[in-house]
Scaffold this motif. Structure first.
Motif, PDB file in Angstrom:
ATOM      1  N   VAL A  95     -15.969 -72.410 -12.123  1.00  0.00           N
ATOM      2  CA  VAL A  95     -15.754 -72.799 -13.485  1.00  0.00           C
ATOM      3  C   VAL A  95     -15.921 -71.576 -14.448  1.00  0.00           C
ATOM      4  CG1 VAL A  95     -17.008 -74.106 -15.652  1.00  0.00           C
ATOM      5  CG2 VAL A  95     -16.937 -75.304 -13.276  1.00  0.00           C
ATOM      6  N   LEU A  96     -16.838 -70.687 -14.130  1.00  0.00           N
ATOM      7  CA  LEU A  96     -16.571 -69.456 -14.827  1.00  0.00           C
ATOM      8  C   LEU A  96     -15.536 -68.685 -14.500  1.00  0.00           C
ATOM      9  CD1 LEU A  96     -18.614 -67.764 -16.455  1.00  0.00           C
ATOM     10  CD2 LEU A  96     -19.264 -66.532 -14.593  1.00  0.00           C
ATOM     11  N   TYR A  97     -15.058 -68.730 -13.498  1.00  0.00           N
ATOM     12  CA  TYR A  97     -13.772 -68.110 -13.377  1.00  0.00           C
ATOM     13  C   TYR A  97     -12.467 -68.812 -14.128  1.00  0.00           C
ATOM     14  CZ  TYR A  97      -9.675 -66.441 -10.872  1.00  0.00           C
ATOM     15  OH  TYR A  97      -8.539 -65.639 -10.551  1.00  0.00           O
ATOM     16  N   ASP A  98     -12.651 -69.898 -14.144  1.00  0.00           N
ATOM     17  CA  ASP A  98     -11.339 -70.939 -15.182  1.00  0.00           C
ATOM     18  C   ASP A  98     -11.714 -70.465 -16.481  1.00  0.00           C
ATOM     19  OD1 ASP A  98     -10.020 -72.191 -13.459  1.00  0.00           O
ATOM     20  OD2 ASP A  98     -11.085 -73.956 -13.510  1.00  0.00           O
ATOM     21  N   PHE A  99     -12.774 -70.125 -16.903  1.00  0.00           N
ATOM     22  CA  PHE A  99     -13.186 -69.846 -18.222  1.00  0.00           C
ATOM     23  C   PHE A  99     -12.500 -68.370 -18.719  1.00  0.00           C
ATOM     24  CE2 PHE A  99     -16.083 -67.894 -21.523  1.00  0.00           C
ATOM     25  CZ  PHE A  99     -15.882 -68.818 -22.535  1.00  0.00           C
ATOM     26  N   PHE A 100     -12.870 -67.572 -17.765  1.00  0.00           N
ATOM     27  CA  PHE A 100     -12.364 -66.155 -17.935  1.00  0.00           C
ATOM     28  C   PHE A 100     -10.868 -66.004 -17.615  1.00  0.00           C
ATOM     29  CE2 PHE A 100     -16.584 -64.649 -17.274  1.00  0.00           C
ATOM     30  CZ  PHE A 100     -16.870 -63.702 -18.201  1.00  0.00           C
ATOM     31  N   ARG A 101     -10.257 -67.140 -17.000  1.00  0.00           N
ATOM     32  CA  ARG A 101      -8.906 -67.227 -16.782  1.00  0.00           C
ATOM     33  C   ARG A 101      -8.184 -67.624 -18.139  1.00  0.00           C
ATOM     34  NH1 ARG A 101      -6.437 -71.795 -13.138  1.00  0.00           N
ATOM     35  NH2 ARG A 101      -7.957 -70.773 -11.741  1.00  0.00           N
ATOM     36  N   LEU A 102      -8.706 -68.038 -18.699  1.00  0.00           N
ATOM     37  CA  LEU A 102      -8.150 -68.564 -20.227  1.00  0.00           C
ATOM     38  C   LEU A 102      -8.104 -67.348 -21.068  1.00  0.00           C
ATOM     39  CD1 LEU A 102      -7.244 -70.785 -22.252  1.00  0.00           C
ATOM     40  CD2 LEU A 102      -9.579 -70.987 -22.913  1.00  0.00           C
ATOM     41  N   PHE A 103      -9.181 -66.611 -21.201  1.00  0.00           N
ATOM     42  CA  PHE A 103      -9.098 -65.207 -21.915  1.00  0.00           C
ATOM     43  C   PHE A 103      -8.286 -64.332 -21.183  1.00  0.00           C
ATOM     44  CE2 PHE A 103     -13.472 -67.113 -23.231  1.00  0.00           C
ATOM     45  CZ  PHE A 103     -13.160 -66.849 -24.707  1.00  0.00           C
ATOM     46  N   ASN A 131      -4.440 -60.648 -22.128  1.00  0.00           N
ATOM     47  CA  ASN A 131      -3.798 -60.010 -21.070  1.00  0.00           C
ATOM     48  C   ASN A 131      -4.483 -58.697 -20.708  1.00  0.00           C
ATOM     49  OD1 ASN A 131      -1.396 -61.460 -21.144  1.00  0.00           O
ATOM     50  ND2 ASN A 131      -0.497 -60.409 -22.885  1.00  0.00           N
ATOM     51  N   ASP A 132      -5.939 -58.767 -20.502  1.00  0.00           N
ATOM     52  CA  ASP A 132      -6.665 -57.693 -20.295  1.00  0.00           C
ATOM     53  C   ASP A 132      -7.363 -58.160 -19.004  1.00  0.00           C
ATOM     54  OD1 ASP A 132      -7.959 -55.448 -19.904  1.00  0.00           O
ATOM     55  OD2 ASP A 132      -9.378 -55.719 -21.906  1.00  0.00           O
ATOM     56  N   PHE A 143     -14.037 -57.454 -14.072  1.00  0.00           N
ATOM     57  CA  PHE A 143     -15.360 -56.732 -14.173  1.00  0.00           C
ATOM     58  C   PHE A 143     -16.244 -57.380 -14.645  1.00  0.00           C
ATOM     59  CE2 PHE A 143     -18.241 -53.551 -15.542  1.00  0.00           C
ATOM     60  CZ  PHE A 143     -18.437 -52.836 -14.183  1.00  0.00           C
ATOM     61  N   LEU A 144     -16.286 -58.085 -15.911  1.00  0.00           N
ATOM     62  CA  LEU A 144     -17.224 -58.949 -16.329  1.00  0.00           C
ATOM     63  C   LEU A 144     -17.614 -60.031 -15.596  1.00  0.00           C
ATOM     64  CD1 LEU A 144     -19.170 -59.103 -18.742  1.00  0.00           C
ATOM     65  CD2 LEU A 144     -17.518 -60.284 -19.966  1.00  0.00           C
ATOM     66  N   PHE A 145     -16.545 -60.693 -14.936  1.00  0.00           N
ATOM     67  CA  PHE A 145     -16.830 -61.929 -14.093  1.00  0.00           C
ATOM     68  C   PHE A 145     -17.629 -61.589 -12.917  1.00  0.00           C
ATOM     69  CE2 PHE A 145     -15.242 -64.175 -10.205  1.00  0.00           C
ATOM     70  CZ  PHE A 145     -15.728 -65.265 -10.366  1.00  0.00           C
ATOM     71  N   TRP A 146     -17.282 -60.477 -12.209  1.00  0.00           N
ATOM     72  CA  TRP A 146     -17.863 -59.969 -11.012  1.00  0.00           C
ATOM     73  C   TRP A 146     -19.339 -59.632 -11.209  1.00  0.00           C
ATOM     74  CZ3 TRP A 146     -16.587 -61.892  -6.754  1.00  0.00           C
ATOM     75  CH2 TRP A 146     -15.206 -62.015  -6.732  1.00  0.00           C
ATOM     76  N   ILE A 147     -19.638 -58.821 -12.276  1.00  0.00           N
ATOM     77  CA  ILE A 147     -21.024 -58.684 -12.843  1.00  0.00           C
ATOM     78  C   ILE A 147     -21.839 -60.038 -12.798  1.00  0.00           C
ATOM     79  CG2 ILE A 147     -22.454 -57.665 -14.785  1.00  0.00           C
ATOM     80  CD1 ILE A 147     -21.225 -55.291 -12.994  1.00  0.00           C
ATOM     81  N   ILE A 148     -21.420 -60.948 -13.545  1.00  0.00           N
ATOM     82  CA  ILE A 148     -22.143 -62.281 -13.779  1.00  0.00           C
ATOM     83  C   ILE A 148     -22.205 -62.903 -12.670  1.00  0.00           C
ATOM     84  CG2 ILE A 148     -21.806 -64.388 -14.782  1.00  0.00           C
ATOM     85  CD1 ILE A 148     -20.476 -63.052 -17.546  1.00  0.00           C
ATOM     86  N   SER A 149     -21.119 -62.898 -11.739  1.00  0.00           N
ATOM     87  CA  SER A 149     -21.343 -63.582 -10.303  1.00  0.00           C
ATOM     88  C   SER A 149     -22.490 -62.909  -9.474  1.00  0.00           C
ATOM     89  CB  SER A 149     -19.995 -63.627  -9.654  1.00  0.00           C
ATOM     90  OG  SER A 149     -18.964 -63.548 -10.139  1.00  0.00           O
ATOM     91  N   THR A 155      -6.754 -77.909 -13.859  1.00  0.00           N
ATOM     92  CA  THR A 155      -7.096 -76.999 -15.133  1.00  0.00           C
ATOM     93  C   THR A 155      -6.182 -75.528 -15.436  1.00  0.00           C
ATOM     94  OG1 THR A 155      -8.711 -75.888 -13.838  1.00  0.00           O
ATOM     95  CG2 THR A 155      -9.540 -77.701 -15.157  1.00  0.00           C
ATOM     96  N   LYS A 156      -5.461 -75.191 -14.150  1.00  0.00           N
ATOM     97  CA  LYS A 156      -4.777 -74.014 -14.562  1.00  0.00           C
ATOM     98  C   LYS A 156      -3.513 -74.279 -15.560  1.00  0.00           C
ATOM     99  CE  LYS A 156      -2.196 -70.561 -12.107  1.00  0.00           C
ATOM    100  NZ  LYS A 156      -1.735 -69.971 -10.699  1.00  0.00           N
ATOM    101  N   ASN A 157      -2.707 -75.530 -15.347  1.00  0.00           N
ATOM    102  CA  ASN A 157      -1.736 -75.773 -16.323  1.00  0.00           C
ATOM    103  C   ASN A 157      -2.319 -76.100 -17.484  1.00  0.00           C
ATOM    104  OD1 ASN A 157       0.075 -75.575 -14.056  1.00  0.00           O
ATOM    105  ND2 ASN A 157      -0.365 -77.742 -13.512  1.00  0.00           N
TER     106      ASN A 157
END
Length: 135
Positions: free
Chosen positions: A9-17, A22-23, A29-35, A74-76
């Motif tokens: 779910v966190l990955y999906d949240f970051f996917r939206l950003f 486009n960064d 990096f932030l996702f992997w630190i949190i995970s 949720t990706k679409n």
């Protein structure tokens, strides 16, 4: 498996950003630190700090199950929402540029007054000398 689902779910949240900004590097990096922090905390709390391969296997299974089921749906939706947000940010950026131009007018007026102030006062003082007949 719940931890893997939460991470997905966190990955999906970051996917939206990632879609909007486009960064990819900073957000990944932030996702992997949190995970890493959440998995480490999970291991400390529930496994008394002992690293067990079964924990990682279940986290991976939970992550994959979410990505293959709800993540696919949720990706679409995220792509559509991301495009709308991107368009609105472009419009906002355009409006801010035009507002910035409006803010430059008083600055330009002030700059021109201060720049030409000496030449204006010199002309007035020279004109006063001419009126007195000194010139």
């Amino acid at each position: 498996m719940l931890t893997g689902g939460v991470l997905a779910v966190l990955y999906d949240f970051f996917r939206l950003f990632r879609i909007v900004f486009n960064d990819k590097f900073i957000l990944d990096f932030l996702f992997w630190i949190i995970s890493a922090f959440s998995v480490y905390s999970y291991i400390l709390i529930f496994c008394e700090g002992k690293i067990r391969s079964l924990v990682f296997i279940f986290i991976f299974i939970g992550f994959v199950l979410y990505i293959m089921t709800l993540g696919y749906v949720t990706k679409n939706i995220e792509i559509k929402i991301g495009k709308k947000i991107k368009n609105r940010l472009k419009k906002l950026k355009y409006k801010l540029k035009s507002f910035k131009k409006v803010l430059h007018y008083p600055r330009n007026i002030y700059y021109n007054i201060t720049k030409h102030k000496n030449s204006i006062f010199k002309r007035n003082s020279e004109g006063e000398d001419d009126e007195k007949g000194n010139g």
